[in-house]
Design a protein around this motif. Sequence first.
Motif: not given
Lengths: 112, 112
Positions: A33, A35, A42, A45, B34, B36, B38, B41, B43-44, B46, B89, B99-100, B102-104
């Motif tokens: 994917x 994004x 957020x 995709x 889900x 997630x 962050x 510094x 990455x996202x 889970x 998130x 695909x996911x 996401x919220x903001x």
Amino acid sequence: EAGVAQSPRYKIIEKRQSVAFWCNPISGHATLYWYQQILGQGPKLLIQFQNNGVVDDSQLPKDRFSAERLKGVDSTLKIQPAKLEDSAVYLCASSVSTDTQYFGPGTRLTVL
Amino acid sequence: GNSVTQMEGPVTLSEEAFLTINCTYTATGYPSLFWYVQYPGEGLQLLLKATKADDKGSNKGFEATYRKETTSFHLEKGSVQVSDSAVYFCALEGGGADGLTFGKGTHLIIQP
């Protein structure tokens, strides 16, 4: 197990220039994917690949964005020409199928 | 289409306080949900997930329960630590798309 790799980590370009981002997913992950994460929002995709075929590119601005995954492994996302509003972090993620997605560190693009 | 709404941040709490971050969703069918995280510094990653109604996802002291009747997936932790400071998130996957969505994101700040 190595994670999702992305390069470059940072890129600064001027508007109307072209740029390409590279992603190498976790070994054995068939689904990949891309994004786009604009500051304060957020991730959204852009495109989903299953092996080397496109599953969903409904939110990809096809007039300027393109992506490929020719051998079903690594992938390239290109923007040509870039606009100011393309400034964002571009995230690559991979998954075995439709299970948990694992994200790379992202490429931060600044368009001046 | 699918959408996720989560509480605006930043949320500032003292160490050992109780945390709730609200998340509600709109989706067709029965999505997977889900959270997630962050860290600065990084990455996202889970944090936890739930794939069907009434499931409870949990990890690192965080919990969230999939509530179909209220279309919610609120994140909770009984006693937060400074190291929990991050952006969280809420996301969903399903409704015909893999695909996911996401919220903001909610920026959580824990003060010692």
